[in-house]
Motif scaffolding. Structure first.
Motif, mmCIF file in Angstrom:
data_model
loop_
_atom_site.group_PDB
_atom_site.id
_atom_site.type_symbol
_atom_site.label_atom_id
_atom_site.label_comp_id
_atom_site.label_asym_id
_atom_site.label_seq_id
_atom_site.Cartn_x
_atom_site.Cartn_y
_atom_site.Cartn_z
ATOM 1 N N GLU A 1 19.691 0.475 1.321
ATOM 2 C CA GLU A 1 19.663 -0.039 -0.052
ATOM 3 C C GLU A 1 19.835 -1.552 -0.120
ATOM 4 O O GLU A 1 19.479 -2.189 -1.109
ATOM 5 N N LEU A 2 20.402 -2.111 0.967
ATOM 6 C CA LEU A 2 20.558 -3.574 0.995
ATOM 7 C C LEU A 2 19.195 -4.251 0.829
ATOM 8 O O LEU A 2 19.087 -5.299 0.215
ATOM 9 N N PHE A 3 18.163 -3.607 1.365
ATOM 10 C CA PHE A 3 16.818 -4.198 1.334
ATOM 11 C C PHE A 3 16.000 -3.615 0.187
ATOM 12 O O PHE A 3 14.919 -3.079 0.388
ATOM 13 N N ALA A 4 16.532 -3.704 -1.013
ATOM 14 C CA ALA A 4 15.882 -3.087 -2.170
ATOM 15 C C ALA A 4 14.982 -4.060 -2.915
ATOM 16 O O ALA A 4 14.458 -3.737 -3.985
ATOM 17 N N GLY A 5 14.798 -5.260 -2.380
ATOM 18 C CA GLY A 5 13.947 -6.242 -3.053
ATOM 19 C C GLY A 5 12.511 -5.749 -3.178
ATOM 20 O O GLY A 5 12.057 -4.928 -2.382
ATOM 21 N N ASP A 6 11.797 -6.275 -4.169
ATOM 22 C CA ASP A 6 10.407 -5.878 -4.417
ATOM 23 C C ASP A 6 9.520 -6.335 -3.258
ATOM 24 O O ASP A 6 9.378 -7.538 -3.018
ATOM 25 N N PRO A 7 8.914 -5.369 -2.525
ATOM 26 C CA PRO A 7 8.092 -5.767 -1.360
ATOM 27 C C PRO A 7 6.875 -6.603 -1.751
ATOM 28 O O PRO A 7 6.308 -7.300 -0.907
ATOM 29 N N ARG A 8 6.482 -6.553 -3.016
ATOM 30 C CA ARG A 8 5.328 -7.362 -3.435
ATOM 31 C C ARG A 8 5.647 -8.859 -3.436
ATOM 32 O O ARG A 8 4.761 -9.694 -3.554
ATOM 33 N N ARG A 9 6.925 -9.194 -3.346
ATOM 34 C CA ARG A 9 7.302 -10.606 -3.295
ATOM 35 C C ARG A 9 7.279 -11.167 -1.875
ATOM 36 O O ARG A 9 7.541 -12.347 -1.672
ATOM 37 N N GLN A 10 7.005 -10.307 -0.894
ATOM 38 C CA GLN A 10 6.953 -10.778 0.493
ATOM 39 C C GLN A 10 5.691 -11.616 0.724
ATOM 40 O O GLN A 10 4.608 -11.279 0.250
ATOM 41 N N ILE A 11 5.872 -12.720 1.454
ATOM 42 C CA ILE A 11 4.710 -13.481 1.913
ATOM 43 C C ILE A 11 4.249 -12.823 3.209
ATOM 44 O O ILE A 11 5.016 -12.723 4.175
ATOM 45 N N THR A 12 3.019 -12.349 3.202
ATOM 46 C CA THR A 12 2.466 -11.611 4.339
ATOM 47 C C THR A 12 1.392 -12.464 5.038
ATOM 48 O O THR A 12 0.994 -13.497 4.503
ATOM 49 N N PRO A 13 0.938 -12.012 6.221
ATOM 50 C CA PRO A 13 -0.068 -12.813 6.950
ATOM 51 C C PRO A 13 -1.347 -13.047 6.147
ATOM 52 O O PRO A 13 -2.111 -13.963 6.449
ATOM 53 N N GLU A 14 -1.574 -12.221 5.120
ATOM 54 C CA GLU A 14 -2.755 -12.420 4.278
ATOM 55 C C GLU A 14 -2.680 -13.778 3.564
ATOM 56 O O GLU A 14 -3.705 -14.398 3.271
#
Lengths: 349, 158
Positions: A174-187
């Motif tokens: 649950e510590l990592f509950a941040g919105d994954p869409r906010r991650q900067i990805t290699p794309e």
């Protein structure tokens, strides 16, 4: 920014906010030295400075990914985010300040301090003694007895890693509950000093920290990291020692090809220049102010990219090259008739 | 490097001829390269003559810009010897290229071995005033970055 040992998620957020501020704080000094090199000269130094500056941008982005993963919100527009140079680094080293100066032995000396190695794994995290006093950065909180001041950036990140491990044991995934869409990805982030790591759990968070620490100062002081890439500290050292490192070398004694450095082929820019150094009403002053406005706009764009619109990173890329162009124009302006001293961007945001 | 006075006068003359400020000219980083180029090809005496005509006109016109511009056309650009050199200086700043002087000039004033058409340096091309003047970017050189060519150029107004 005051840092205290990480005991809760809010403390973790504060450390990661400091990490983003720290990674950013190294970039204007590196870029100032890089852009002060006269075009067509010093290709070795140019390569070293450019590679390091770009990796700091990667580290900034990785720190933003970790903060987003644990539910924080990176903001590069908060007042005080950009230090007034010369400044202490936000992880609390107080035995040196970083400033904006031309490519020179003094500049490299500071860069070596920024990137100095932490001790190998197993040793305790060293901190720097200092009396309580107002901090240089952030909201001016007064330090107290439990405030942390790290000796090196590596130790600062190790404290963050310890905090992540402790809090994950306490809160679970649950510590990592941040919105994954906010991650900067290699794309959205590529050819920028290494691979961007999207952070979704403890394993990826630790991989991101490992990349940051090893690119910066090596693995426990090793010259080459686990990707066989030479650490920033040793990259810089090559410029003052005049030789490249090669596999098998001992720290401090590079035995590779000679490194050609022309310390004179540099625009003699004013150290830690301020807008107020430039004549009121002059085109130079207007250009310096325009640079700072554009830089603030660039940080706002990055903030947007880190707060859910990763595609905006591409716009920010164009801004970076424009800022480079403006910085070059400023550095070519003599401040006196004999051209003994030149102007420079001031990064006053 | 040229003497401080000559460099400053060369910049003042260049600003009057190109319509760009001394700040913008210095911003290209090409001042010393162009001053050296022109001096090597036509000789320092001719460069001195160029700047002294400008200096004389500045003194005589006392800040009247229109009168200065008329004077430059009359006394510099129409001069058989200095005119073609002054026009070459404008071209240098705009496109970063030295153009071989006209045959008539070479016949009259003596050819220089170095007087042939050439681009002063790769930077001279991308830093040419042509680009801000027409509101475009030098293709492939500014701005860098993937997809940047799809965006409209951000060029400052002169």
């Amino acid at each position: 920014m005051s840092l205290h040992p990480i005991t809760d998620v809010a403390g973790l957020h504060r450390h990661l906010e400091a990490a983003i501020q720290l990674e950013h704080a190294t970039i204007p000094p590196y870029l100032t030295a890089l852009y002060s090199i006269r075009p067509g000269t010093n290709s070795a130094a140019l390569q070293v400075l450019r590679a390091v500056a770009v990796e700091e941008m990667l580290h900034l982005t990785l720190s933003a990914n970790i903060l987003n993963a644990v539910g924080g919100s990176p903001d590069l527009t908060v007042p005080g985010f950009v230090p007034a140079f010369p400044a202490y680094l936000p992880d609390g080293e107080t035995d040196f300040e970083v400033g904006l100066r031309r490519f020179s032995t003094e500049a490299i000396d500071t860069f070596l301090k920024i990137e100095r190695p932490a001790p190998a794994d197993g040793e305790s995290i060293r901190t720097v003694e200092r009396p309580p006093r107002p901090t240089m950065l952030g909201a001016g909180k007064v330090a107290d007895d439990s405030e942390e001041h790290f000796y090196s950036i590596g130790e600062f990140y190790r404290a963050i890693e310890d905090g992540l491990i402790r809090l994950e044991a306490e809160h679970g995934p649950e510590l990592f509950a941040g919105d994954p869409r906010r991650q900067i990805t290699p794309e959205f982030y590529y050819s920028g000093g290494g691979e961007i790591i999207p952070v979704t759990d403890l394993t990826s968070a630790r991989a991101a920290i490992r990349l940051i620490a090893e690119q910066g100062e090596g693995d426990g002081g090793a010259i080459f990291d686990y990707e066989d890439e030479i650490a920033h500290y040793y990259r810089f050292q090559q410029l003052v020692l005049g030789r490249y490192y090669q596999a098998g070398d001992v720290a401090g004694s590079p035995s590779g090809l000679p490194v050609d450095v022309d310390w004179g082929a540099v625009y003699p820019i004013k150290t830690n220049a301020r807008v107020s150094d430039y004549p009121e009403g002059s085109e130079l002053r207007r250009a310096a102010e325009a640079f700072n406005r554009d830089y603030a706009g660039f940080l706002a764009l990055l903030t947007g990219a880190f707060q859910g619109e990763p595609a905006r990173l591409n716009d920010a890329m164009g801004d970076m090259f424009r800022l480079k162009d403006l910085a070059g124009q400023l550095m070519r302006q003599p401040l006196d008739a004999a051209g003994m001293e030149h102007a420079a961007p001031t990064f006053e945001v | 490097m040229a003497s401080t006075d000559l460099r400053a006068e060369f910049l003042a003359l260049s600003a009057a001829l190109t319509g760009f400020s001394v700040f913008r000219l210095e911003g290209t980083g090409q001042t010393d390269a162009y001053l050296t180029t022109i001096g090597d090809i036509v000789g320092e005496a001719t460069v001195d003559a160029l700047v002294s005509v400008h200096r004389g006109l500045v003194d005589a016109t006392g800040g009247d810009e229109a009168e200065l511009q008329r004077g430059l056309r009359r006394e510099l650009l129409s001069d058989a010897k200095l005119g073609p050199v002054a026009r070459n200086l404008v071209k240098l700043w705009y496109v970063g290229t030295w153009y071989e002087l006209p045959a008539a000039w070479r016949d009259t004033f003596g050819p220089s071995l170095r007087d042939r058409t050439f681009v002063v340096s790769p930077e001279a091309y991308t830093e040419g005033l042509l680009w801000p003047a027409v509101g475009a970017n030098p293709a492939g050189a500014k701005p860098f970055g993937y997809g940047m060519w799809a965006k409209p150029p951000r060029i400052d107004t002169v």
